[in-house]
Design an enzyme around this catalytic site. Structure first.
Site, short mmCIF file in Angstrom:
data_model
loop_
_atom_site.label_atom_id
_atom_site.label_comp_id
_atom_site.label_asym_id
_atom_site.label_seq_id
_atom_site.Cartn_x
_atom_site.Cartn_y
_atom_site.Cartn_z
N TYR A 86 70.05 49.15 -46.53
CA TYR A 86 71.00 48.14 -46.29
C TYR A 86 70.63 46.64 -47.82
O TYR A 86 71.62 46.43 -47.96
CB TYR A 86 70.28 47.39 -45.73
CG TYR A 86 69.33 47.74 -43.89
CD1 TYR A 86 69.38 48.17 -43.59
CD2 TYR A 86 70.18 46.47 -44.02
CE1 TYR A 86 69.38 47.91 -41.94
CE2 TYR A 86 70.25 46.28 -42.35
CZ TYR A 86 69.81 47.51 -41.40
OH TYR A 86 69.74 47.15 -40.20
N LYS B 76 63.87 61.40 -41.56
CA LYS B 76 64.28 62.44 -41.80
C LYS B 76 64.13 63.38 -42.27
O LYS B 76 65.08 63.89 -42.84
CB LYS B 76 65.80 62.03 -41.36
CG LYS B 76 66.99 62.96 -40.95
CD LYS B 76 66.88 62.89 -39.24
CE LYS B 76 67.88 64.25 -38.69
NZ LYS B 76 68.25 64.55 -38.13
N ASP C 87 64.92 61.78 -34.44
CA ASP C 87 66.13 61.83 -33.53
C ASP C 87 64.64 62.26 -32.33
O ASP C 87 65.34 61.94 -31.33
CB ASP C 87 67.03 62.69 -34.07
CG ASP C 87 66.97 64.14 -34.70
OD1 ASP C 87 65.72 64.40 -35.24
OD2 ASP C 87 67.33 65.11 -34.77
N ASP D 70 65.31 49.31 -37.59
CA ASP D 70 66.75 48.71 -36.52
C ASP D 70 66.80 49.78 -35.18
O ASP D 70 67.02 49.02 -34.43
CB ASP D 70 67.58 48.79 -38.02
CG ASP D 70 69.37 47.86 -36.95
OD1 ASP D 70 69.05 47.09 -36.13
OD2 ASP D 70 70.49 48.51 -37.04
N ASP E 131 65.84 48.03 -30.91
CA ASP E 131 66.91 47.91 -30.02
C ASP E 131 66.49 49.17 -28.96
O ASP E 131 66.31 48.25 -27.87
CB ASP E 131 67.69 48.30 -29.99
CG ASP E 131 69.45 46.52 -31.13
OD1 ASP E 131 68.15 46.48 -31.11
OD2 ASP E 131 70.31 46.64 -31.13
C1 IPM Z 1 67.79 43.20 -36.17
C2 IPM Z 1 69.59 42.46 -37.05
C3 IPM Z 1 69.73 43.04 -38.54
C4 IPM Z 1 69.65 44.11 -39.19
C5 IPM Z 1 71.53 42.06 -38.82
C6 IPM Z 1 71.37 41.24 -37.36
C7 IPM Z 1 71.32 41.91 -39.83
O1 IPM Z 1 70.66 44.26 -36.40
O2 IPM Z 1 67.62 42.05 -37.77
O3 IPM Z 1 67.70 43.93 -36.30
O4 IPM Z 1 70.21 44.78 -39.09
O5 IPM Z 1 68.52 43.93 -39.46
MG MG Z 2 69.02 45.20 -34.85
#
Ligand code: IPM
Ligand code: MG
Length: 359
Positions: A141, A191, A223, A247, A251
């Site tokens: 990042y 990884k 993975d 990240d 999700d």
């Molecule tokens: C999160 C989001 C952010 C990230 C984006 C919006 C920059 O996906 O907070 O998980 O990738 O960190």
């Molecule tokens: Mg995210």
């Protein structure tokens, strides 16, 4: 003592979910005699539209002068041009970096009332209770170079993953300290079979693990972790991961809980100040339609009360109020099931406040 909260509602559904979180905090103010002040500023696409940048210096200063930051979400198709040099996400990245918020805590607990809201089997989900500790101010990042250019073979692009041992060590310490207060297990994700940064990560993780002999420790390749997380999620307690792995895995982990609309997060540094935001994005497809789930943001406000203000009772009261509303069968569209009581964003917020007031 008045706690100063800097509020960045952001774009898309951000303002809707932030509105409900603030309303819940205002009930807390009265009920728990915990004075709060709210100051608002723009971040993300709305700031680009007004000022030409994702975060102004004065907005950043406001965040730095506050005890906590409450953020909705930023971004949207309007600002998605890949060639644009100004992007809404720059606001979040700047806030995280400038405030030194290196540890992003993303708790995932499966609510017993929502076992059927997930696409996964209830027997896999029952009792799941993990916290992902995501490294937030390093890795790909922020690594330089990160650019697109013209090379010998035409268009090319490069991104860089960079970590120092100190960055890894502090993230691992946060993870182990947290594990000590929980079920005493840390799973570190990397990884290391491919990446030099992951090999450093693993080496430092082992050194820190040696300081915590009372905490069980394991390394898992990212993975494989993606697989284990949906196959046997109950086996995990604290999951430590570098920025991008965290990240992606969070999700995925949100699907254990049933919806991104349920997951809060806290970003912390060395001090008490933190940034609190739902893990979900701006959901442009439902923005402005009163359909968003405000619970992730309301629960983020609860984390703020607990972790930045030390108001454990108030935090717990919000969490209980959310549980009670779900137990009563109220659902926003993202977690709706046949026979549930379908409500919008505002109504969901009001129901939580009702329960909170009865506290
Ligand atoms: C999160 C989001 C952010 C990230 C984006 C919006 C920059 O996906 O907070 O998980 O990738 O960190
Ligand atoms: Mg995210």
């Amino acid at each position: 003592m008045v706690y100063k909260i800097a509020v960045f509602a952001g774009d898309g559904i951000g303002p809707e979910v932030i509105g409900e979180a603030i309303a819940a905090l205002q009930v807390v103010e009265k009920t728990f005699n915990c004075p709060l002040s709210f100051e608002y500023a723009l971040a993300g696409g709305c700031s680009i539209d007004t000022y030409g940048v994702a975060l102004t210096d004065s907005a950043l200063r406001l965040a730095k002068e506050s005890d906590a930051v409450l953020l909705g979400a930023v971004g949207g198709p309007k600002w998605d041009d890949p060639k644009a040099s100004v992007r809404p996400e720059q606001a979040i990245l700047a806030l995280r970096k400038e405030l030194g918020l290196f540890a992003n805590l993303r708790p995932v607990r499966v609510n017993p009332h929502l076992l059927n809201a997930s696409t996964l089997k209830p027997e896999v989900l029952e009792g799941v209770d993990v916290v992902v500790v995501r490294e937030l101010t390093g890795g790909v990042y922020y690594g330089r170079p990160s650019e697109r250019r013209i090379g010998a073979a035409g268009r090319e692009a490069v991104d860089t993953i960079f970590y120092t041992e100190g960055e890894v060590a502090r993230l691992m310490r946060t993870s182990f300290e947290l594990a000590r207060k929980r079920r005493k297990k840390v799973t570190s994700v990397d990884k290391a079979n491919i990446l030099a940064t992951s090999r450093l990560w693993r080496e430092v993780a082992h050194e820190v693990a040696a300081e915590y002999p009372d905490v069980q420790y394991e390394d898992v390749l990212v993975d494989a972790m993606a697989m284990h997380l949906i196959r046997r999620p109950r086996d995990f307690d604290v999951i430590a991961a570098e920025n991008m792995f965290g990240d992606i895995l969070t999700d995925e982990a949100s699907m254990l809980a049933g919806s991104m609309g349920l997951l809060p997060s806290a970003s912390l540094g060395e001090g008490r100040r933190g940034l609190y935001e739902p893990i979900h994005g701006t959901a442009p497809d439902i923005a402005g339609q009163d359909k968003a789930n405000p619970l992730a943001t309301i629960l983020s406000a609860a984390l703020m009360l607990r972790l930045s203000f030390g108001q454990d009772q108030a935090a717990h009261a919000i969490e209980q109020a959310v549980d009670a509303v779900l137990a009563d069968g109220y659902r926003t569209a993202d977690i709706a099931q046949p026979g549930c009581r379908l409500v919008g964003c505002k109504e969901m917020g009001r129901l939580v406040r009702d329960r909170l007031e009865q506290h």
